[in-house]
Design an enzyme around this catalytic site. Structure first.
Site, PDB file in Angstrom:
ATOM      1  N   LYS A  82       0.835  -1.202   0.000  1.00 44.97           N
ATOM      2  CA  LYS A  82       0.000   0.000   0.000  1.00 44.97           C
ATOM      3  C   LYS A  82       0.877   1.262   0.000  1.00 44.97           C
ATOM      4  CE  LYS A  82      -4.058   1.631   2.642  1.00 44.97           C
ATOM      5  NZ  LYS A  82      -4.918   1.276   3.807  1.00 44.97           N
ATOM      6  N   SER A 103      -9.652   1.406   3.051  1.00 46.54           N
ATOM      7  CA  SER A 103      -8.867   2.307   2.220  1.00 46.54           C
ATOM      8  C   SER A 103      -7.869   1.580   1.307  1.00 46.54           C
ATOM      9  CB  SER A 103      -8.101   3.306   3.098  1.00 46.54           C
ATOM     10  OG  SER A 103      -7.195   2.636   3.964  1.00 46.54           O
ATOM     11  N   SER A 106      -9.842  -1.343   6.908  1.00 52.99           N
ATOM     12  CA  SER A 106      -9.288  -1.049   5.589  1.00 52.99           C
ATOM     13  C   SER A 106      -8.605  -2.206   4.879  1.00 52.99           C
ATOM     14  CB  SER A 106      -8.310   0.126   5.678  1.00 52.99           C
ATOM     15  OG  SER A 106      -9.009   1.330   5.869  1.00 52.99           O
TER      16      SER A 106
END
Length: 452
Positions: free
Chosen positions: A80, A158, A182
């Site tokens: 990420k 997210s 997330s």
């Protein structure tokens, strides 16, 4: 959906038998990421083509000499965009940090992956600064959910690019963060498996924070065993030899408070079917009142740890570059400006009491059981067009997973929908430190649900 994806184990076996090479797997992942007809340009904020190819060559040489470093040796993995990678700018899905200095060192999590022989193929797109469960990003685009791509549905956030990198074969697995769901939310909405560990097990050093009290780092992958391998590597622990937990006599607490409120028809049907199959296999599913779940929103009414800690981190950037933020993100961060030191101390005390009360209610159960997300993935366009729709969906989608972050617990989301239907996640959750038990229960539940 995930049963069509290769697992870490199946690919490691293919490498061992010389039916594949790290170089070929890496080239295939990069080709998918670079395909102009695919989602790659929305999935990745940066691709590591040359470094990934070099790492793959090293892996193939090590394997040929009988020296693989771990079960993930030579496998393409994405990280990420909030993890530091030496030499890269950590943007966290934002335009605000686009001119920041490159990281001088790898995040601890990234370094552990590299030391285990992972091939890092790129940095994945995300909700700006990880502050939403939807995965919508106005700066770099929003990766489309693999289900119903014609409509264009949210991937969940997210860790949005993380999930789609796996679903679309741009990586075998992805590493994300989970502050209020997330990792589990995009796993659930994209038909994948995601694991949120007990937060303290995986170091946060070198990771751009959202909330130090709630942040945890975990994997999104094709199976429970994949998640268990990656979790151990991230935690700096030996890769465990897990045994599926016996389903007969398994005691599951299904919260009768909040978690089934507003569940849509598709989620309700998939969850009811999974529950019935568990009970038929001998598991005991008890509906348990957990009134504390209905008080969590009140305790966090001012924005909670996330708003307070995000504002503390962002306040100087906001003073200089507020106009560069996603308006729907900065509005939530700014709520932290109104939280006083006394409010924060009250929140610490309330959380401690809340955790103790919830732990007492589920004592004697092996895990909690609930839908990961109460609705299937909504269309991107509808949420982009309306603040009201955006924040309503965000609150609904974050609701169940965020309870486990506030509990300081661990949780696994695994697919429970029928083939061809909208992805639905089943969440198995435990209190702090029950990570191994949750993964072993997950192995058994996964085998049951996949055995059609």
């Amino acid at each position: 959906m995930t049963d069509t994806l290769p697992t870490l184990h199946s690919l490691a076996e293919a490498l061992r038998q010389n039916r594949a090479s790290s170089a070929s797997l890496t080239e295939a992942a990069l080709a998918r990421a670079l395909d102009p007809a695919g989602e790659g340009r929305r999935v990745f904020t940066e691709l590591y083509g040359a470094p990934a190819r070099a790492a793959a060559q090293t892996s193939d040489l090590l394997r040929a000499s009988g020296q693989p470093r771990s079960p993930i040796e030579g496998l393409p993995i994405s990280v990420k965009d909030l993890f530091d990678v030496a030499g890269s700018v950590t943007r966290a899905g934002s335009a605000v940090l686009s001119d920041a200095a490159p990281a001088s060192a790898n995040a601890v999590a990234v370094q552990r992956l590299l030391a285990a022989g992972a091939v890092i193929v790129g940095r994945t797109n995300m909700t700006e600064f990880a502050y939403s469960g939807l995965g919508i990003n106005p700066h770099y685009g929003t990766p489309r959910n693999p289900w119903d791509r014609a409509t264009g549905r949210i991937p969940g956030g997210s860790s949005s690019g993380a999930a789609v990198s796996v679903s679309d074969g741009m990586a075998v697995a992805a590493i994300g963060s989970d502050t209020g769901g997330s990792v589990r939310i995009p796993a659930a909405l994209c038909g994948l498996t995601g694991f949120k560990p007990t937060a303290r097990r995986v170091p946060l050093e070198g990771t751009l924070p959202l909330s130090a009290q709630l942040d945890s780092l975990g994997p999104i992958a094709a199976s429970v065993s994949c998640c268990a391998v990656l979790d151990a590597i991230l935690a700096g622990e030996p890769v465990p030899s897990l045994t599926p937990f016996p389903l007969r006599g398994l005691r599951l607490a299904l919260p009768a408070t909040l978690v089934l409120d507003g569940v849509d028809q598709q989620v309700a049907a998939a969850f009811a079917s999974a529950r019935a199959r568990l009970q038929a296999a001998g598991a005991l599913v008890d509906e348990v009142e957990i009134p504390e779940f209905s008080t969590a929103a009140t305790i966090n009414a001012k924005g909670g740890f996330t708003a307070a800690e995000a504002y503390a981190w962002h306040r100087k950037l906001i003073a200089e570059r507020a106009a560069s933020y996603d308006p729907r993100v900065i509005s939530r961060i700014r709520r932290g400006q109104e939280i006083s030191a006394a409010d924060l101390l009250d929140l610490f005390a309330a959380r401690k009491q809340w955790i103790a009360a919830v732990e007492q209610r589920v004592a004697g159960y092996d895990a909690m059981l609930m839908p990961t997300v109460p609705i299937v993935a909504p269309p991107i366009a509808a949420l982009e067009a309306s603040d009201e729709a955006y924040f309503a969906a965000n609150g609904m989608i974050l609701r169940n997973p965020a309870l486990i972050n506030f509990l300081d617990g661990c949780a696994l989301s695994l697919p429970c929908h029928a083939a061809g239907e909208a992805p639905v996640g089943l969440m198995l959750a435990g209190v702090a430190g029950q990570d191994r038990k949750i993964l072993e229960i997950g192995l058994a539940v996964e085998a049951l649900l996949r055995n059609n």
